[in-house]
Design a protein around this motif. Sequence first.
Motif, PDB file in Angstrom:
ATOM      1  N   ALA A   1      13.542 -35.302  32.795  1.00 12.59           N
ATOM      2  CA  ALA A   1      14.172 -34.576  33.895  1.00 12.59           C
ATOM      3  C   ALA A   1      15.532 -35.186  34.193  1.00 12.59           C
ATOM      4  O   ALA A   1      15.653 -36.400  34.381  1.00 12.59           O
ATOM      5  N   GLN A   2      16.556 -34.343  34.221  1.00 15.65           N
ATOM      6  CA  GLN A   2      17.920 -34.816  34.424  1.00 15.65           C
ATOM      7  C   GLN A   2      18.352 -34.529  35.851  1.00 15.65           C
ATOM      8  O   GLN A   2      18.068 -33.459  36.406  1.00 15.65           O
ATOM      9  N   SER A   3      19.044 -35.485  36.412  1.00 14.93           N
ATOM     10  CA  SER A   3      19.584 -35.312  37.749  1.00 14.93           C
ATOM     11  C   SER A   3      20.866 -34.491  37.698  1.00 14.93           C
ATOM     12  O   SER A   3      21.484 -34.327  36.638  1.00 14.93           O
ATOM     13  N   GLN A   4      21.264 -33.980  38.837  1.00 18.16           N
ATOM     14  CA  GLN A   4      22.478 -33.185  38.913  1.00 18.16           C
ATOM     15  C   GLN A   4      23.691 -34.070  38.631  1.00 18.16           C
ATOM     16  O   GLN A   4      23.881 -35.096  39.287  1.00 18.16           O
ATOM     17  N   PRO A   5      24.524 -33.736  37.646  1.00 19.57           N
ATOM     18  CA  PRO A   5      25.690 -34.594  37.341  1.00 19.57           C
ATOM     19  C   PRO A   5      26.697 -34.576  38.479  1.00 19.57           C
ATOM     20  O   PRO A   5      26.949 -33.536  39.103  1.00 19.57           O
ATOM     21  N   ARG A   6      27.293 -35.722  38.718  1.00 22.46           N
ATOM     22  CA  ARG A   6      28.335 -35.832  39.733  1.00 22.46           C
ATOM     23  C   ARG A   6      29.721 -35.799  39.095  1.00 22.46           C
ATOM     24  O   ARG A   6      30.632 -35.150  39.613  1.00 22.46           O
TER      25      ARG A   6
ATOM     26  N   ASP B   1      27.342 -35.460  31.252  1.00 22.76           N
ATOM     27  CA  ASP B   1      27.285 -36.286  32.450  1.00 22.76           C
ATOM     28  C   ASP B   1      27.916 -37.637  32.109  1.00 22.76           C
ATOM     29  O   ASP B   1      27.323 -38.457  31.406  1.00 22.76           O
TER      30      ASP B   1
ATOM     31  N   GLN C   1      25.915 -40.873  33.307  1.00 25.18           N
ATOM     32  CA  GLN C   1      24.733 -41.177  32.508  1.00 25.18           C
ATOM     33  C   GLN C   1      25.040 -41.273  31.022  1.00 25.18           C
ATOM     34  O   GLN C   1      24.201 -41.723  30.237  1.00 25.18           O
TER      35      GLN C   1
ATOM     36  N   HIS D   1      24.848 -24.812  39.241  1.00 26.27           N
ATOM     37  CA  HIS D   1      24.565 -26.239  39.387  1.00 26.27           C
ATOM     38  C   HIS D   1      25.579 -26.844  40.354  1.00 26.27           C
ATOM     39  O   HIS D   1      26.517 -27.542  39.948  1.00 26.27           O
TER      40      HIS D   1
ATOM     41  N   GLY E   1      27.127 -29.376  43.161  1.00 26.45           N
ATOM     42  CA  GLY E   1      27.016 -30.821  43.305  1.00 26.45           C
ATOM     43  C   GLY E   1      27.990 -31.596  42.448  1.00 26.45           C
ATOM     44  O   GLY E   1      28.069 -32.825  42.564  1.00 26.45           O
TER      45      GLY E   1
END
Length: 390
Positions: free
Chosen positions: A148-153, A174, A177, A199, A201
């Motif tokens: 599971a990947q978090s939302q890229p900043r 990302d 990451q 997406h 964020g």
Amino acid sequence: MFTPLLPFRLPGFVVEHVSTADPLLVVDARASTPEASCPDCHTASAHVHSRYTRHLRDLPVAEHPVRLRLQVRRFRCATPTCPRQTFAERLPALAPYHAQRTGRLTTALRVLGSEAGGEAGARRATRLRMPLSGETVRRILRRTPAPAQSQPRVLGIDDFALRKGRVYGTILVDLEQRRPVELLPERTAEGVATWLRAHPGVEVITRDRAQDYARGAAEGAPAAPQVVDRFHLLCNLREVLERYLQRITPALRRVLASQATAPAGTSEPPVATPTGTPVPGSPARGPAMPHSASEVVTMTRPLPRYGRWPRLEEAQRARHAARLHRYEQVKTRFAQGQSLRQIAAACDLNTKTVRIWGRSETLPLDQRGYRGAGKIDPYIAYLPTFKGLG
């Protein structure tokens, strides 16, 4: 009855016998649960239909590969309307359905494959008494679910070639990451903007100079600032330097030729700065560099120490004339506004060559087959002395 002791557990089974068949360690066990549930209707059943032996590979013990021989039962479904009349009991705590390895062995092989790769992971697993092929390791890696990947900043946007020169897509990375997030099948502003809206964020967007990416980022994430990353900054600097050096090549060759032909003991020949302006901190010396192709003096490269045959010289002059003709065609089509791909197809050239010729003011020299000086050249002055000595 004595139950053999093992350094591992077999949940849901009772170990009946342990034997060695060099180099294997064979463990015989039978199921101990009184009933099982149907996978379709989930109704528990204790009516045994038949039994069969299931073979599984497990983690090695004391440098011995382990083989499990499990007595597994088939049950009759207790629901009359169930389409599955019989079913085999599942072993979720030990191995998935139809698997040939236990879950813990698969996990160990997945770790080896992700760290070392397919073939290298297979060789390392074989040394650890878990023999298998590189293709099996790759198959295990392909079946591994993506984490599971978090939302890229901080999002990086760039293109990649599905078919170089023809079909391109977009890769989203990302940057915090350092891993890809998404692959888009096209490199359009609409595709980037749609992904960014889905997406939210993203706080910072890094990209190249493509206008489609700039417009897509502005439409999809208007609050995120757009910056140039280090990679594209260095690429842009390299392109500028290449164009600059291609433009000043004739002047540099003229300077090198004048220095090579100047007699020893004479003063330093005047040097023209490539841009036509004096170098900061020093007086201007020599004439300024010409800006038009007609003003540039064409410099021929020096011939090798050991000259070519006259027949080869004629062939070289013919190739140079044909190359110069194609160069003039490229410059003419550039002036007409044709694209790189159109010019390359019409002149039978590579698009990279067309780009270089279009940016240069004179025809770049053909370095193919140019030998230059020989290894014996530093010793040419000493050869007559040794020849006189016999």
